[in-house]
Design an enzyme around this catalytic site. Structure first.
Site, short mmCIF file in Angstrom:
data_model
loop_
_atom_site.label_atom_id
_atom_site.label_comp_id
_atom_site.label_asym_id
_atom_site.label_seq_id
_atom_site.Cartn_x
_atom_site.Cartn_y
_atom_site.Cartn_z
CG HIS A 54 -1.60 1.18 1.49
ND1 HIS A 54 -2.53 2.00 0.72
CD2 HIS A 54 -1.31 2.12 2.81
CE1 HIS A 54 -2.79 3.19 1.40
NE2 HIS A 54 -2.07 2.97 2.36
CG ASP A 89 6.62 19.53 -25.52
OD1 ASP A 89 7.38 18.90 -24.39
OD2 ASP A 89 6.31 19.03 -26.39
CD1 TRP A 113 6.88 2.95 4.43
CD2 TRP A 113 7.98 3.94 2.60
NE1 TRP A 113 6.95 4.34 4.92
CE2 TRP A 113 7.97 4.82 3.65
CE3 TRP A 113 8.90 4.04 1.51
CZ2 TRP A 113 8.60 6.06 3.72
CZ3 TRP A 113 9.40 5.55 1.45
CH2 TRP A 113 9.34 6.45 2.61
CB SER A 139 11.03 6.80 -13.69
OG SER A 139 9.84 7.63 -14.00
CB SER A 140 12.21 9.82 -9.63
OG SER A 140 11.22 9.37 -9.21
CG HIS A 166 12.29 14.16 6.78
ND1 HIS A 166 11.38 13.69 7.46
CD2 HIS A 166 12.19 15.29 6.57
CE1 HIS A 166 10.64 14.75 7.80
NE2 HIS A 166 11.17 15.88 7.27
CD GLU A 219 9.92 9.92 -1.86
OE1 GLU A 219 10.90 10.34 -2.56
OE2 GLU A 219 8.90 9.91 -2.38
CB SER A 257 1.08 28.93 -3.46
OG SER A 257 1.34 28.40 -2.21
CG HIS A 291 12.48 13.59 12.48
ND1 HIS A 291 12.45 14.77 11.97
CD2 HIS A 291 11.73 13.03 11.64
CE1 HIS A 291 11.94 14.94 10.71
NE2 HIS A 291 11.26 13.71 10.68
CG HIS A 292 11.68 9.63 10.15
ND1 HIS A 292 10.38 9.53 9.77
CD2 HIS A 292 12.35 10.70 9.42
CE1 HIS A 292 10.18 10.48 8.90
NE2 HIS A 292 11.31 11.08 8.69
CB THR A 333 5.54 24.47 7.83
OG1 THR A 333 6.81 23.63 7.53
CG2 THR A 333 4.34 23.79 7.38
CE LYS A 335 6.10 26.62 1.44
NZ LYS A 335 5.72 27.52 0.06
NE ARG A 345 3.90 2.79 11.17
CZ ARG A 345 4.92 3.47 10.37
NH1 ARG A 345 5.91 3.98 10.87
NH2 ARG A 345 4.54 3.22 9.09
#
Lengths: 525, 376
Positions: free
Chosen positions: A77, A106, A142, A169-170, A253, A255, A268, A302-303, A328, A331, A450
């Site tokens: 998922h 283009d 993941w 690809s990215s 992160h 990501e 925006s 921090h993860h 943040t 924003k 989790r």
């Protein structure tokens, strides 16, 4: 010029017919459409997996799936939604919009563009095929932490190669976006005149180029640990399982900001349109985006507060992480200030944008709470974290993508969307998503870890509620599919400007725009 | 879960605003973090509540302005859009004020973190080792060592029996500790990464192969505190509970003497000859806790990931030494763990005998604990 050459040029003016148009296309609009349709397909694939998870968690006990398959579902998922749904959707929007927003004919590298898209179906065929292999699909989350991920069955090399393909690809897509933005802006469009969506994508593309190779390196080391007896992450061979986590989150992160910065750009664009008022602080929005991108490289651990870092490390990552709240906040304050004393209307794109501001901010608040290491020792790896990142990704990134589709679909198709259906879809989504994810805060605080297929009885009520929300939210997305199909097939003719307050080059083009646009660059004053 | 219970909780949620003022009601309903029974858990709770309220206040202010604007500055009310934008003063204010709030939060957080990481001057030390899917506890000062496995019957998990009060949060051997003593916990793992977590103690800590992490707790009240593995560790990650029983010093000492007495008796039994019936009966229970999660109670396994033992060449035709070696050392690159350190000679002899004779395998071979000892 000979007539032959003219005929040759004509050939390029109109798309080829049939399936080959899509296979061989180098047109940014076609490729944008391909990315968006691919993303929509993956959104439903990943969503079906989420519904398997929520159906199993509806009641305590094991009802539908065995624990091993449950773990495959949580893992797949996440991979499908992150790499298959959200990222391709943003790339699709970039393809459609960046050339039209900066007045370019283009993308800078059209053939590369074709290739970046057409790698994706192969990557996801590899990934989804693992569901039918011996030992099943990847089931280690993941994050594929070793040593657990090394217990994966035949799926393992397929997972690694699928990730490599997605990464290639990215990176190619990002090179293209950077080359386009830096080289192909219309005369007079300085960097600080670019629409914010273009700015956020420029920064996102640099993030992608910086971190996708890091992920590729990490998974390649996993591959050699599994098949070639290296011990990068194997403690018994002198390796270090925690090093994987450091490398993974150095990718991971940035990501998560790759998944949200283009959303900031979309919001925006939309809020000023429907407030009929310019964005409050354009320059500070650009600087805030750049600050968030910079900070994303120095907060990864921090993860990993619970892996046993030294005190100094924990303090550094705690302070650096809480700093992200500042740009943040800038924003969010800017969006609110943009609305202030505007003349606001509530068409479907605006509804999604407003829900984004509120619900993303709630996800931001829980993020700030998670940044506090002493409290994180309780929150970590519980449903509180699940609630947090789903708030920033579902009513965050995905609502922004839906807002974008509703906002630009009339431009792309020439047909207005069915407002009444759009509003119904909005209300079902916003109610469903909150029933789905809000109770998960309580579950996590009350102690539910989790990634578990079954839970203690005190968690039963909120899990049942959350599952009900999941089905409301999930099934409402069929409405989204229907609205998109309906708008493509017909509807009220859209004007060039489409929305009364819309400003920017793309709104000067006809709706739908011709196959090739801005062959002569517009002049920006 | 009955509809009635659900509607009761809905009702409570609807009145959420009132409820938030009473933290005790909140805790009972499983809505909020526990205050726990250690100084660390209280620090975590206080910090959590502080940030929560700061976030609530900021949220009310920001969303308040936003909703005011959405109502009063609607085009349908005839609002005419202003065209102002950019204000350096405003921008500085909304950058500096959040910075100050963050500093205000960082001070208590730093204080709490420093206290949590201070594992010095512990009264006793317990090593916690994570295995797929159980915990091992070694009392370094007492020479006590045992495994702790979920004791929730499979029938309850499969919905064939009524679920008990502590469903999935109960174990065969809880870790017993004294109250009022500073206990140092060393966490590590034997196979994959796990995380040892008891919410009432206020922290979780990863158990990582090749690493030893330090944490501490001084439990203030006797009681039973329940938690779970918090890091995904494979198929039965959700069935790996932690139960801590905190006793008064006196009760704790009595427990320690009991443990030592039964350890002596177990050692003696490893040297004698066992009968097939004894080994089969012991083997069935060992199989149930150590093997059945993957290989299934029926011995039929689950696909290729967890192969069948019923009728398998390893458990029937193959030499018994090879079978014992597989159980002792595991199989690298698969989910098959090494059980040499997890099970004693009697358990191993019993479980090997059991798997060679159960489910129609009927080899008639029996393995003695002494044979295991010689093959270790």
């Amino acid at each position: 010029m000979s007539t032959d050459a003219i005929a040759h040029d004509d050939h390029h003016d109109e798309p080829a017919k049939g399936l080959m148009r899509w296979v061989t296309t180098t047109n940014h609009k076609d490729i944008g459409t391909l990315y968006l349709l691919f993303s929509l397909l993956m959104f439903f694939v990943g969503g079906a997996m989420a519904l398997v998870i929520r159906a199993e968690l509806f009641q305590p006990g094991l009802q539908l799936v065995d624990p091993h398959f449950f773990n495959q579902m949580t893992t797949m998922h996440a991979l499908v939604m992150i790499f298959g749904a959200v990222m391709p959707a943003f790339v699709g929007l970039a393809n459609w919009l960046i050339p039209m927003m900066i007045g370019a004919p283009d993308m800078a590298l059209p053939r590369l563009n074709n290739w970046s898209f057409w790698i994706m179906p192969f990557a996801f065929t590899l990934l989804l095929a693992t569901l039918f292999m011996d030992g099943g699909a990847p089931a280690s989350g993941w994050t594929i932490y070793p040593p657990l991920s090394l217990q994966t069955g035949d799926a393992f090399p397929f997972l690694i190669f699928a990730i490599h393909f997605m990464g290639i690809s990215s990176v190619m897509g990002s090179i293209n976006i950077i080359a386009t933005i830096l080289n192909m802006r219309a005369p007079g469009m300085s960097l600080m005149k670019m629409p914010l969506f273009v700015w956020t994508w420029l920064i996102t593309a640099y993030l992608l180029i910086a971190v996708m190779p890091v992920l590729a390196g990490a998974v390649t080391m996993l591959l050699t640990d599994k098949f070639f007896a290296t011990s990068f992450f194997n403690a018994a061979g002198g390796g270090d399982p925690v090093m994987f986590q450091h490398i993974f989150w150095f990718f991971g992160h940035p990501e998560v900001y790759i998944l949200i910065l283009p959303a900031f750009g979309i919001i925006s664009q939309i809020i000023p349109t429907f407030s009929r008022k310019p964005l409050f602080g354009y320059a500070s929005m650009v600087y805030a985006t750049a600050s968030i991108a910079f900070l994303s490289f120095i907060v990864w651990a921090h993860h990993m507060f619970t892996v046993g870092m030294p005190l100094a490390g924990e303090l550094f990552f705690m302070y650096a992480t809480s700093l992200i709240a500042v740009p943040t906040g800038v924003k969010v304050f800017n969006w609110v200030a943009t609305m202030w004393k505007g003349a606001i209307t509530f068409e479907t794109p605006m509804l999604f944008a407003l829900a984004f501001v509120v619900l993303f901010t709630i996800g931001g608040f829980s993020g700030l709470m998670l940044a506090m290491a002493p409290a994180d020792f309780q929150y970590h790896d519980t449903y509180f974290v699940v609630a947090h990142f789903h708030y920033v990704l579902v009513p965050g990134a995905i609502f922004a993508i839906m807002a974008a589709v509703y906002y630009w679909l009339p431009k792309w198709t020439g047909h207005m969307i069915d407002e009444s259906l759009g509003r119904k879809h909005f209300w079902l989504s916003v109610i469903g998503v909150n029933i789905l994810f809000f109770p998960q805060h309580f579950l996590g605080l009350a102690g539910m870890p989790r990634r578990i297929p079954d839970y203690a009885l005190q968690f039963a009520e909120f899990n049942a509620l959350s599952s009900i929300g999941a089905f409301i939210f999930g099934l409402s997305q069929l409405m989204f599919l229907w609205i998109v199909i309906k708008t493509i097939r017909g509807g009220q003719q859209a004007s060039d400007q489409v929305w009364e307050g819309a400003k920017g080059l793309e709104w000067t083009l006809p709706s739908p725009p011709p196959y090739h646009t801005f062959e002569t660059a517009p002049e920006i004053k | 879960m009955s509809l009635k219970q659900l509607s009761r909780r809905f009702g409570v949620l609807a009145g959420g605003g009132l409820l938030m003022s009473s933290s005790s009601a909140w805790a009972e309903l499983g809505l909020n973090m526990t205050r726990g029974v250690t100084s660390i858990s209280r620090e975590a709770y206080d910090l959590h509540m502080l940030i929560l309220w700061i976030c609530v206040l900021i949220g009310v202010a920001v969303f308040g302005v936003m909703f005011y604007s959405m109502y009063h500055h609607r085009k349908s009310r005839g609002a005419v859009p202003a065209q102002f934008h950019e204000s350096t003063t405003v921008e500085i204010v909304w950058t500096v004020v959040p910075m100050l709030i963050l500093i205000g939060m960082a001070i208590p957080a730093t204080r709490a973190l420093i206290a949590m990481e201070d594992t010095s001057n512990a009264d006793m030390t317990i090593t916690v080792t994570g295995y797929q899917w159980k915990w091992k506890y070694d009392y370094l000062d007492e020479d006590i060592s045992f495994f702790s496995t979920s004791s929730t019957p499979r029938a309850q998990i499969l919905n064939d029996a009524e679920k008990g009060e502590h469903y999935l949060l109960e174990v065969d051997n809880p870790v017993v500790v004294p109250v009022g003593k500073k206990i140092r916990f060393l966490t590590t793992a034997a196979d994959v990464i796990h995380a040892w977590w008891v919410p009432d103690l206020g922290w979780k800590r990863d158990a990582i192969p090749g690493f030893i992490n330090e944490s501490w707790a001084t439990i203030e009240e006797p009681g039973i505190y329940r938690g779970q593995c918090a890091e995904l560790c494979g198929k039965d990650h959700g069935f790996m509970p932690v139960v801590v029983v905190a006793k008064t010093e006196e009760d704790y000492q009595a427990w320690v003497s009991d443990q030592k007495a039964s350890a002596g008796a177990a050692a003696a039994s490893a040297d004698r000859e066992w009968t097939l019936a004894e080994l089969m009966s012991k083997g069935e229970s060992v199989y149930g806790t150590a093997c059945a999660a993957c290989h299934q109670p029926s011995g039929e396994g689950m696909g290729d990931m967890f192969p069948a033992l019923k009728g398998s060449p390893v458990t029937t035709a193959g030499p018994v030494e090879e079978h014992i070696a597989t159980v002792l050392k595991g199989r690298t690159g698969t989910a098959m763990a090494a059980f040499a350190a997890q099970l004693d000679d009697v358990d191993l002899a019993a479980v090997v005998t059991y798997t060679r004779n159960a489910w129609g395998n009927d080899t008639g071979q029996l393995v003695q604990p002494t044979q295991i000892k010689s093959l270790r």
